[in-house]
Structures are given as C-alpha cells and as structure tokens.
Design an enzyme around this catalytic site. Structure first.
Site, PDB file in Angstrom:
ATOM      1  N   SER A 249     -14.816  77.746  51.698  1.00 46.68           N
ATOM      2  CA  SER A 249     -13.849  77.764  52.789  1.00 46.68           C
ATOM      3  C   SER A 249     -13.974  76.496  53.624  1.00 46.68           C
ATOM      4  O   SER A 249     -14.931  75.749  53.500  1.00 46.68           O
ATOM      5  CB  SER A 249     -14.107  78.981  53.683  1.00 46.68           C
ATOM      6  OG  SER A 249     -15.296  78.745  54.427  1.00 46.68           O
ATOM      7  N   LYS A 250     -12.983  76.321  54.486  1.00 44.75           N
ATOM      8  CA  LYS A 250     -12.988  75.157  55.373  1.00 44.75           C
ATOM      9  C   LYS A 250     -14.244  75.160  56.238  1.00 44.75           C
ATOM     10  O   LYS A 250     -14.798  74.121  56.564  1.00 44.75           O
ATOM     11  CB  LYS A 250     -11.732  75.207  56.242  1.00 44.75           C
ATOM     12  CG  LYS A 250     -11.697  74.105  57.293  1.00 44.75           C
ATOM     13  CD  LYS A 250     -10.329  73.999  57.913  1.00 44.75           C
ATOM     14  CE  LYS A 250     -10.358  73.696  59.395  1.00 44.75           C
ATOM     15  NZ  LYS A 250     -11.413  72.812  59.848  1.00 44.75           N
ATOM     16  N   ARG A 251     -14.692  76.365  56.592  1.00 46.86           N
ATOM     17  CA  ARG A 251     -15.881  76.460  57.436  1.00 46.86           C
ATOM     18  C   ARG A 251     -17.126  75.872  56.751  1.00 46.86           C
ATOM     19  O   ARG A 251     -17.950  75.250  57.384  1.00 46.86           O
ATOM     20  CB  ARG A 251     -16.137  77.916  57.847  1.00 46.86           C
ATOM     21  CG  ARG A 251     -16.472  77.989  59.323  1.00 46.86           C
ATOM     22  CD  ARG A 251     -16.600  79.397  59.858  1.00 46.86           C
ATOM     23  NE  ARG A 251     -15.510  80.269  59.467  1.00 46.86           N
ATOM     24  CZ  ARG A 251     -15.691  81.531  59.086  1.00 46.86           C
ATOM     25  NH1 ARG A 251     -16.901  82.053  59.023  1.00 46.86           N
ATOM     26  NH2 ARG A 251     -14.653  82.285  58.771  1.00 46.86           N
TER      27      ARG A 251
ATOM     28  N   ASP B 173     -16.903  72.194  57.192  1.00 43.90           N
ATOM     29  CA  ASP B 173     -17.250  71.777  58.562  1.00 43.90           C
ATOM     30  C   ASP B 173     -18.754  71.829  58.772  1.00 43.90           C
ATOM     31  O   ASP B 173     -19.350  70.948  59.389  1.00 43.90           O
ATOM     32  CB  ASP B 173     -16.566  72.691  59.587  1.00 43.90           C
ATOM     33  CG  ASP B 173     -15.046  72.506  59.553  1.00 43.90           C
ATOM     34  OD1 ASP B 173     -14.590  71.487  58.996  1.00 43.90           O
ATOM     35  OD2 ASP B 173     -14.332  73.385  60.070  1.00 43.90           O
TER      36      ASP B 173
END
Ligand code: GLU
Length: 509
Positions: A266-268, A271
């Site tokens: 995921s994008k998380r 990050d």
C-alpha cells in the site's frame, strides 16, 4: 490459443493515481498482446461518478506513455470500437439491462438506500450480514415480489429503481482461470444479486465491463486478483446475454505484497519505508497531498518495467535483465504464479543502478544539464561529460550525479570538521602553500603531469604522502569523497585548484 484475434484491455477506473500493481496489470496485458501480435487497448471505466477524481485519467495516460506501454486503441487515440470512455457509452448499456429483465435474468428493485441500510443494521444486530439475493429478495421491494401492475405503476410514476441480476440458486459455476486452473463458486454460498444498473442511469462496473468486453471483442481478460470473485457473475452475464460462445478467457494476476509483514503493498508502506508506489508524482486535488513517483524519484522506465515484470512472473531461467521487447518475446501467462510476490525496494534500486550504468556518458550528461542549469551553474559540455564519466560508477540515480560531483562546480564553503581535526596539523598550511606554488608552475596541466611534479616534490622534501593527501583533498572537495585526487585537479583546472588550496589555508589555517 484459439484462432480468435488477441485483443486485451487495460480498464482502470479514474479514481486516483495508478498504483504500481495497476501498472503491472497494464504491462502484462501489453506483453501478452505483443507476444501474440494482438491489440492492447485502454478503456476508461468511469461509470461510478461518485468516485471520479479530476486529473486521474490524464495521469493514467501519462503513466502508460512514460512506461512505454502505448495502447493501440483508447481515449484520445481512437479505434474501431470506441468510444473508449464508459461515460461516453452510457446510452448503449440500458438495452442490455432491459434484455436481462425480459429474459428473467434481472429485475427492478425499488428499495431505497435507507431501506437497505436499515436491513443491514438489523442483520448486524443479530451478528449476521445482510445480502440482497437468494434468501431475501422475495420479501423485498422489487419486481419479483410485487405484482406486475404495481411495478408498472411505480415505473410510470418515475420512482427510482436499480436493476439487479437474479442469481440462480444453488448452482456451481466452474470457469478456467489461465493462472489458477479451474475455479468453482457456489451461487448460494457466495453470490448476491449485484446491481447492474443504477438509479442515476449509469450501469455498474459489472454490466459495463461485460458489455464492453463483448462489444470490443476482447479475447482475454487479464486483471488483478481482487476481481476473481466477480468472475462467476461475469460468466453468468455472458451466458444470460447469449454471448457464451465468444466469452473471453480469464487470468487473475497475483497480488504484490508488502516488503515486510502481511498483505497487499500500500501507499502507507511506501511512505513508511521511503519508496514510491505510483509511477508518477501525484498531487491529490482535494487535499493537496503530494505522493512521490518512480519517475520523479529518478527511476528509468526500463528499470521500472523490468522490476514489475518479475513481480509475479519469472522467465524460468536465471536471466534478470529484460527490455520490453525481450519481455514480449518470452512472456507467458503459464509462468505467472498464483501466490503473491513480495516487493523489495532495495532490488528496485538495484535494477535502476543497472540501467543507469548502461547509459552512455552523453545520455547521463543530458539528464544532468538541467540540474546544473537549475542551480545557475554554467559549465562546458566537455567538463560535464568528463565529470560524469568520472563519477558514473558511484551512482544509481540521476540525482546521485550532483551528490557525487557538486564540488567540481562549486567552491567548498565549509570543510568536514572531523577530517580537519584529524588531518590538519600545525605544519599543514605551510606545506599546502608550498604545493600551491608548485602547482602554479606546472606547465602542462593534466592528472599525470600534476602527479609527477607532486611526487618529485614530496620526495625532495621528504614529506609523507599520507599527511598531505587528505588535507589536499579537503581543500579541493570540502570532505574526503571523490575519485583520484589528480583527476580532480585536472578537471578543476590549474587556476581553480590553486585558488581552492589558498582559500583552505586561509579559512582553516
Ligand atoms: N475498472 C476495473 C478496475 O478499476 C477493471 C477491472 C477489470 O479489468 O475487469 O480495476
């Protein structure tokens, strides 16, 4: 392979930036089409107006272009099967929904969103989940439970309705998935009556997807694993619409997994661990939040394609580096695996390093020129090329070129404190001053000649190399990085070298 022409489509919904998993789906479709001399088509599935995000479609198209995955048909490209944006095909879906009602495969449902919400809450209170379908539909507000007269009255009065698929009870549906083999679903256990047509006059994903795949003569549906549960409904729809004979074949691609821990990337994760999950930088139009992109992070599209190809597919050999053309030659769905594959951000960098090293000095210099221009630095083509050639090996990304070479273009404004403390002795300033005047007198300035005069001078003086080399580097570079010292001297030029030495003596000494 059947003799039907290979036509595959990438069918994203413009609901935000394209995740790298989506790019991989596009890549596998593209490779499959290329391999079999078929067509790779882009279709924008924008029937869900509530999830529409401005800019997302342009973003998808720009991403595909950057990756080199160019569709032969699509919005803005044209083709014989257009339009390729579902919102522009709106008018053609209703008749298929009506046909399904006529043949008993679908029905009108008048339940409001509030009615459904209430049923959901009631079920939840009993620790159950509500599903509109086989066990419940006969007691709900629809054309199966109401008399024809009432239904006609409601329709005439313009009452809002949706059209739902009438899932047959207790039937096993088996369909071949080209990656997983035969997959069987039981309708009563797992399938509810999906909405096919919404009260806003738009079809849902399911109806539009099947109708368009049929009308666009799609031969193979290659998409992410998250769509596998939709396959039986789609199979029923082909049957119900009388298109079973020409139904496409299906292949559901495995998930791309997090670098660590369980679940889908995921994008998380990006990050948290510092890597992009989107091909291009994306600015959220609502919040203004910026997400990093592979392109802006300095990845080459070749590297990005190569690393994505190996997430879920393998060539069956030890080969790791592939161009798009090579991939198209060796790609096959048989070598796509069923289980998810873990994404490794370090491996991604490793791929980029490979493609970086493959580039010529001139190509890399072209990437570097705008960086210099952005800093207001002017330098000759010759110097830029020479610097790039010298530090190329130390780089993985275009941005590393500056990190590794800034001192060729900027006079050091500070000197690494640790090195100063350790290496700058009482007599260093005096020694460097003498060497500076030696350097001023060197007649032909190149690495070899500077080295020769320097060595002769050191020998004559009886000075230790070790004591001088570090301070000399410090004065030219500001720290203890960089290639061979005499090469640095050559590239800086005589005047600049001498002036930097004097400056360091002045500032440190
Ligand atoms: N519109 C769907 C998506 O966003 C397409 C799924 C499919 O390929 O059928 O992924």
């Amino acid at each position: 392979m059947s003799d039907k022409k290979v036509r595959v489509r990438f069918a994203p919904s413009p609901t935000g930036p394209l995740h790298m998993g989506g790019v991989r789906t596009a890549l596998f479709n593209y490779l499959f089409a290329k391999k079999y001399g078929g067509d790779f088509i882009l279709r924008i599935e924008d029937t869900d107006q509530t999830r529409f995000v401005p800019g997302a479609e342009d973003y998808i198209i720009e991403s595909l272009n950057w990756c080199g995955l160019n569709p032969v048909e699509g919005p803005g490209i044209g083709g014989d099967f257009g339009p390729y944006r579902q919102s522009e095909r709106k008018a053609l879906y209703r008749k298929y929904a009506d046909q399904l009602i006529e043949t008993g495969w679908a029905y009108y449902a008048f339940d409001t969103a509030e009615d459904i919400e209430k049923l959901r809450n009631e079920a939840e209170a009993n620790k159950e989940t509500f599903s509109y379908g086989i066990g419940t539909r006969d007691n709900l507000n629809n054309s199966l439970s109401l008399s024809n007269e009432v239904v006609q009255q409601k329709l005439a009065a313009g009452e809002a309705f949706v059209i739902r698929f009438k899932m047959p009870a207790d039937t096993d549906v088996t369909e071949e998935d080209l990656i997983r083999g035969n997959v069987t679903f039981n309708t009563t256990k797992s399938l509810d009556d999906k909405v096919l047509f919404k009260s806003d006059g738009m079809p849902t994903y399911h109806l539009a997807n099947v109708v368009d795949d049929h009308l666009m003569e799609i031969s193979h549906v290659i998409r992410g694993e998250e769509w596998l549960p939709s396959m039986p409904l789609h199979v029923f729809l082909y049957k119900a619409l009388g298109w079973e004979e020409t139904k496409p074949r299906f292949a559901h691609l495995p998930l791309i997994l997090k670098p660590v821990g369980k679940g889908k990337l995921s994008k998380r994760d990006g990050d948290k661990l510092g890597f992009p999950v989107f091909p291009l930088e994306w600015t959220d139009p609502k919040t203004g939040d910026v997400s990093r992109g592979y392109r802006e992070d300095g990845y080459f599209p070749e590297a990005f394609m190569n690393l994505l190809a190996l997430l879920g597919w393998n060539p069956g050999t030890e080969q790791e580096f592939f161009s798009l053309d090579e991939l198209a030659e060796v790609f096959s769905l048989e070598r796509v695996v069923k289980s998810g594959s873990r994404f490794d951000p370090e491996k991604a960098k490793w791929f980029n390093k490979h493609y970086f090293q493959q580039k010529s000095v001139e190509e890399l210099a072209e990437l570097f020129k705008p960086v210099l221009a952005g800093k207001g630095i002017e330098a000759s083509e010759e110097k830029i090329n020479a610097v790039v050639a010298e530090i190329k090996e130390r780089c993985e990304f275009a941005a590393d070129i500056w990190e590794q070479s800034f001192y060729f273009f900027e006079v050091p404004t500070s000197y690494d404190e640790k090195t100063v403390k350790k290496r700058w002795k009482e007599n260093t300033s005096g020694q460097l001053t003498e060497i500076a005047s030696l350097f001023s007198s060197v007649e032909t300035w190149n690495a070899d000649s500077v080295k020769a005069s320097f060595s002769a001078f050191m020998e004559e003086k009886g000075w230790g190399f070790g004591a001088i080399m570090n301070p000399l580097r410090l004065s030219l570079v500001g720290g203890n990085m960089g290639p061979d010292l005499f090469v640095i001297c050559e590239l800086l030029g005589q005047e600049e070298t001498v002036s930097r030495m004097k400056l360091a003596v002045e500032k440190i000494g």
